[in-house]
Design a protein around this motif. Structure first.
Motif, short mmCIF file in Angstrom:
data_model
loop_
_atom_site.label_atom_id
_atom_site.label_comp_id
_atom_site.label_asym_id
_atom_site.label_seq_id
_atom_site.Cartn_x
_atom_site.Cartn_y
_atom_site.Cartn_z
N SER A 58 0.84 -1.20 0.00
CA SER A 58 0.00 0.00 0.00
C SER A 58 0.87 1.25 0.00
O SER A 58 0.42 2.34 -0.33
CB SER A 58 -0.92 -0.01 1.21
OG SER A 58 -0.16 -0.01 2.40
N GLN A 59 2.15 1.08 0.38
CA GLN A 59 3.04 2.23 0.49
C GLN A 59 4.47 1.77 0.21
O GLN A 59 4.89 0.72 0.72
CB GLN A 59 2.95 2.72 1.93
CG GLN A 59 3.83 3.87 2.29
CD GLN A 59 3.80 4.05 3.82
OE1 GLN A 59 2.74 4.13 4.43
NE2 GLN A 59 4.97 4.07 4.42
N PHE A 60 5.18 2.50 -0.63
CA PHE A 60 6.59 2.18 -0.88
C PHE A 60 7.28 3.44 -1.40
O PHE A 60 6.62 4.39 -1.84
CB PHE A 60 6.73 1.02 -1.87
CG PHE A 60 6.06 1.24 -3.19
CD1 PHE A 60 6.73 1.86 -4.23
CD2 PHE A 60 4.75 0.83 -3.40
CE1 PHE A 60 6.11 2.08 -5.44
CE2 PHE A 60 4.12 1.05 -4.61
CZ PHE A 60 4.80 1.67 -5.63
N ASP A 61 8.62 3.46 -1.34
CA ASP A 61 9.37 4.65 -1.77
C ASP A 61 10.08 4.44 -3.09
O ASP A 61 10.45 5.40 -3.75
CB ASP A 61 10.42 5.00 -0.70
CG ASP A 61 9.76 5.26 0.63
OD1 ASP A 61 8.87 6.13 0.69
OD2 ASP A 61 10.10 4.57 1.62
N ASN A 62 10.31 3.19 -3.43
CA ASN A 62 11.14 2.92 -4.60
C ASN A 62 10.66 1.64 -5.27
O ASN A 62 10.39 0.65 -4.60
CB ASN A 62 12.60 2.76 -4.13
CG ASN A 62 13.57 2.86 -5.28
OD1 ASN A 62 13.26 3.40 -6.34
ND2 ASN A 62 14.77 2.32 -5.07
N HIS A 63 10.56 1.68 -6.60
CA HIS A 63 10.16 0.50 -7.37
C HIS A 63 11.27 0.21 -8.37
O HIS A 63 11.47 0.97 -9.31
CB HIS A 63 8.82 0.79 -8.07
CG HIS A 63 8.32 -0.34 -8.90
ND1 HIS A 63 7.34 -0.19 -9.85
CD2 HIS A 63 8.65 -1.65 -8.93
CE1 HIS A 63 7.09 -1.36 -10.44
NE2 HIS A 63 7.88 -2.26 -9.89
N ILE A 64 12.00 -0.87 -8.12
CA ILE A 64 13.11 -1.25 -9.01
C ILE A 64 12.60 -2.27 -10.02
O ILE A 64 11.93 -3.23 -9.65
CB ILE A 64 14.27 -1.88 -8.19
CG1 ILE A 64 14.77 -0.90 -7.14
CG2 ILE A 64 15.40 -2.34 -9.10
CD1 ILE A 64 15.70 -1.54 -6.12
N ILE A 65 12.94 -2.06 -11.29
CA ILE A 65 12.53 -3.00 -12.34
C ILE A 65 13.79 -3.56 -13.00
O ILE A 65 14.62 -2.79 -13.49
CB ILE A 65 11.64 -2.31 -13.39
CG1 ILE A 65 10.35 -1.83 -12.72
CG2 ILE A 65 11.33 -3.23 -14.55
CD1 ILE A 65 9.40 -1.12 -13.65
N ARG A 66 13.95 -4.87 -12.97
CA ARG A 66 15.12 -5.49 -13.61
C ARG A 66 14.66 -6.26 -14.85
O ARG A 66 13.83 -7.16 -14.77
CB ARG A 66 15.81 -6.45 -12.64
CG ARG A 66 16.42 -5.76 -11.46
CD ARG A 66 17.87 -5.34 -11.72
NE ARG A 66 18.43 -4.68 -10.56
CZ ARG A 66 18.61 -3.36 -10.44
NH1 ARG A 66 18.30 -2.54 -11.42
NH2 ARG A 66 19.13 -2.86 -9.33
N ARG A 67 15.25 -5.88 -15.97
CA ARG A 67 14.90 -6.49 -17.26
C ARG A 67 16.02 -7.41 -17.73
O ARG A 67 17.14 -7.36 -17.19
CB ARG A 67 14.70 -5.39 -18.31
CG ARG A 67 13.54 -4.48 -18.01
CD ARG A 67 13.46 -3.34 -19.03
NE ARG A 67 12.33 -2.49 -18.70
CZ ARG A 67 11.08 -2.72 -19.10
NH1 ARG A 67 10.80 -3.75 -19.88
NH2 ARG A 67 10.10 -1.92 -18.74
N LEU A 68 15.73 -8.17 -18.78
CA LEU A 68 16.74 -9.03 -19.39
C LEU A 68 18.06 -8.27 -19.62
O LEU A 68 19.13 -8.78 -19.32
CB LEU A 68 16.24 -9.53 -20.75
CG LEU A 68 15.66 -10.93 -20.85
CD1 LEU A 68 15.31 -11.22 -22.30
CD2 LEU A 68 16.63 -12.00 -20.31
N SER A 69 17.95 -7.04 -20.15
CA SER A 69 19.15 -6.27 -20.48
C SER A 69 19.99 -5.93 -19.25
O SER A 69 21.17 -5.60 -19.37
CB SER A 69 18.77 -4.98 -21.22
OG SER A 69 17.88 -4.23 -20.43
N ASN A 70 19.41 -6.00 -18.06
CA ASN A 70 20.16 -5.74 -16.82
C ASN A 70 20.88 -7.00 -16.33
O ASN A 70 21.57 -6.96 -15.32
CB ASN A 70 19.24 -5.26 -15.70
CG ASN A 70 18.45 -4.04 -16.07
OD1 ASN A 70 17.22 -4.05 -16.02
ND2 ASN A 70 19.12 -2.97 -16.45
#
Ligand code: 6PG
Ligand code: NI
Length: 199
Positions: free
Chosen positions: A22-34
């Motif tokens: 319901s609450q967060f400060d950061n959303h990290i997205i890791r893709r194939l290219s990472n």
């Protein structure tokens, strides 16, 4: 001005089609290219990347000061899929302050945590709903989603001063790989891995 002392707070884990906070400060997205050099089958990796830069995993973080005494926590979501026969997984890391542990609580999905110590000891523990996993100090850790359809969702908690050391894992990977053989997960030796004494 000194920092104000932290006030207690609560938030909710929201269960829907996906799980989120319901609450967060950061959303990290890791893709194939990472994830270059993390999967063993580089040809399969390049072929998959040429098709689409797919999202492999996501992390929702609550910011806390990165100091001893604080606890960093959040949600990790590894999506289902494979590169070659190797399941989607996180990069994996040692904590920079090696003597810091971590706790994971699995909320959804099927998978495992691949772990190893700097001396080359290894362990693979299952992750499924209601599993609590304790990663002791000094053990590198990587979550692997072995389900073909469902996300692997875990809640993690670790010391504020831990930090992340991705370097050694990036170089040669973990000692063990988790791959699909005859439609089931299997633990295999990583041929790129060298014991600490010959690195
Ligand atoms: C941490 C936790 C956890 C982890 C994510 C993503 O120490 O931060 O182990 O939050 O970061 O599951 O994994 P990677 O950091 O290895 O990409
Ligand atoms: Ni960690």
């Amino acid at each position: 001005m000194p920092d104000q002392p932290a006030l207690p707070f609560t938030f909710e884990v929201l269960y829907g089609e996906g799980i989120t906070l319901s609450q967060f400060d950061n959303h990290i997205i890791r893709r194939l290219s990472n994830m270059k050099s993390h999967f063993l089958d580089n040809a399969a990796y390049e072929a998959a990347l040429a098709q689409e830069d797919t999202v492999l995993y996501e992390v929702y973080e609550i910011h806390r000061p990165e100091i001893p005494g604080e606890l960093l926590h959040g949600l990790s979501i590894v999506h289902p899929g494979k590169v070659g026969n190797e399941y989607y997984m996180t990069k994996g890391h040692f904590h920079t302050v090696l003597e810091t542990a971590e706790v994971y609580y699995c909320l959804r999905g099927q998978g495992c945590m691949v772990m190893e110590s700097p001396e080359g000891d290894w362990a693979v523990e299952p992750l499924r709903p209601q599993t609590v996993l304790y990663v002791p100090p000094r053990w590198a850790h990587r979550s692997v989603n072995t389900d073909s359809k469902e996300d692997l969702v875990t809640f993690f908690i670790y010391p504020g001063n831990a930090g992340h050391d991705y370097g050694s894992i990036e170089k040669q990977g973990f000692r063990k790989l988790v791959v699909e053989v005859d439609a089931s997960p299997q633990i295999q030796d990583n041929p790129r891995w060298l014991p600490p004494e010959v690195r």
